[in-house]
Design a protein around this motif. Sequence first.
Motif, PDB file in Angstrom:
ATOM      1  N   SER A  86     -28.411 -33.785  35.912  1.00 37.29           N
ATOM      2  CA  SER A  86     -28.170 -35.106  35.315  1.00 37.29           C
ATOM      3  C   SER A  86     -26.752 -35.228  34.760  1.00 37.29           C
ATOM      4  O   SER A  86     -26.300 -36.328  34.449  1.00 37.29           O
ATOM      5  CB  SER A  86     -29.194 -35.403  34.211  1.00 37.29           C
ATOM      6  N   HIS A  87     -26.046 -34.113  34.639  1.00 38.81           N
ATOM      7  CA  HIS A  87     -24.663 -34.132  34.155  1.00 38.81           C
ATOM      8  C   HIS A  87     -23.640 -34.135  35.285  1.00 38.81           C
ATOM      9  O   HIS A  87     -22.444 -34.259  35.041  1.00 38.81           O
ATOM     10  CB  HIS A  87     -24.412 -32.953  33.219  1.00 38.81           C
ATOM     11  N   ILE A  88     -24.097 -33.981  36.519  1.00 38.94           N
ATOM     12  CA  ILE A  88     -23.188 -34.020  37.664  1.00 38.94           C
ATOM     13  C   ILE A  88     -23.178 -35.445  38.213  1.00 38.94           C
ATOM     14  O   ILE A  88     -24.216 -35.964  38.634  1.00 38.94           O
ATOM     15  CB  ILE A  88     -23.616 -33.023  38.776  1.00 38.94           C
ATOM     16  N   ARG A  89     -22.030 -36.071  38.169  1.00 38.36           N
ATOM     17  CA  ARG A  89     -21.894 -37.463  38.585  1.00 38.36           C
ATOM     18  C   ARG A  89     -21.410 -37.532  40.028  1.00 38.36           C
ATOM     19  O   ARG A  89     -20.685 -36.653  40.503  1.00 38.36           O
ATOM     20  CB  ARG A  89     -20.876 -38.185  37.689  1.00 38.36           C
ATOM     21  N   LEU A  90     -21.804 -38.607  40.708  1.00 42.09           N
ATOM     22  CA  LEU A  90     -21.339 -38.829  42.077  1.00 42.09           C
ATOM     23  C   LEU A  90     -19.816 -38.822  42.122  1.00 42.09           C
ATOM     24  O   LEU A  90     -19.230 -38.265  43.056  1.00 42.09           O
ATOM     25  CB  LEU A  90     -21.902 -40.156  42.597  1.00 42.09           C
ATOM     26  N   SER A  91     -19.184 -39.347  41.122  1.00 48.22           N
ATOM     27  CA  SER A  91     -17.726 -39.398  41.074  1.00 48.22           C
ATOM     28  C   SER A  91     -17.095 -37.998  41.093  1.00 48.22           C
ATOM     29  O   SER A  91     -15.982 -37.816  41.569  1.00 48.22           O
ATOM     30  CB  SER A  91     -17.245 -40.168  39.852  1.00 48.22           C
ATOM     31  N   GLN A  92     -17.813 -37.005  40.612  1.00 46.09           N
ATOM     32  CA  GLN A  92     -17.304 -35.621  40.622  1.00 46.09           C
ATOM     33  C   GLN A  92     -17.332 -35.027  42.026  1.00 46.09           C
ATOM     34  O   GLN A  92     -16.664 -34.023  42.272  1.00 46.09           O
ATOM     35  CB  GLN A  92     -18.135 -34.754  39.667  1.00 46.09           C
ATOM     36  N   LEU A  93     -18.113 -35.598  42.914  1.00 48.27           N
ATOM     37  CA  LEU A  93     -18.224 -35.064  44.277  1.00 48.27           C
ATOM     38  C   LEU A  93     -17.215 -35.703  45.218  1.00 48.27           C
ATOM     39  O   LEU A  93     -17.111 -35.288  46.370  1.00 48.27           O
ATOM     40  CB  LEU A  93     -19.639 -35.293  44.805  1.00 48.27           C
ATOM     41  N   LEU A  94     -16.492 -36.690  44.747  1.00 49.94           N
ATOM     42  CA  LEU A  94     -15.521 -37.395  45.602  1.00 49.94           C
ATOM     43  C   LEU A  94     -14.269 -36.552  45.814  1.00 49.94           C
ATOM     44  O   LEU A  94     -13.870 -35.792  44.992  1.00 49.94           O
ATOM     45  CB  LEU A  94     -15.143 -38.742  44.998  1.00 49.94           C
TER      46      LEU A  94
END
Length: 129
Positions: free
Chosen positions: A121-129
Amino acid sequence: MKITRATAYAIFAMVHVAQHKSEGPMASHVIARAHGIPERFLLKVLKPLVAAGLLHSVKGPRGGYQLARAAAQITLLEIIEAVEGPLRSQQVFVGRPQDPLERKLAQALQSVTDEMRRKLSHIRLSQLL
């Protein structure tokens, strides 16, 4: 935790849509081609993402899929649970629910699942970009 092919495709699709959000709605065949995903399977994966409120489906000749919220507001947990359903701890019961060892094992596994949910829940989609 095992990531299924459907969940992996969902993550790839979400990242792809987020990376190309300035281009407008992204057609499923474009996403499929970019990641080597069979389009028919991808369409089945995209459906629960729309139902979960992570993607919007835009109809029409210039239609496709776009993020329903900003990438920074979408978590990896949401994507996974949209496809797989709620993450739950593994149940290792041998038919003796009153057995103290079985109860302790169930509690330990639940603790692991709770921690995994917290981290995802702390890993955001934006971090995977």
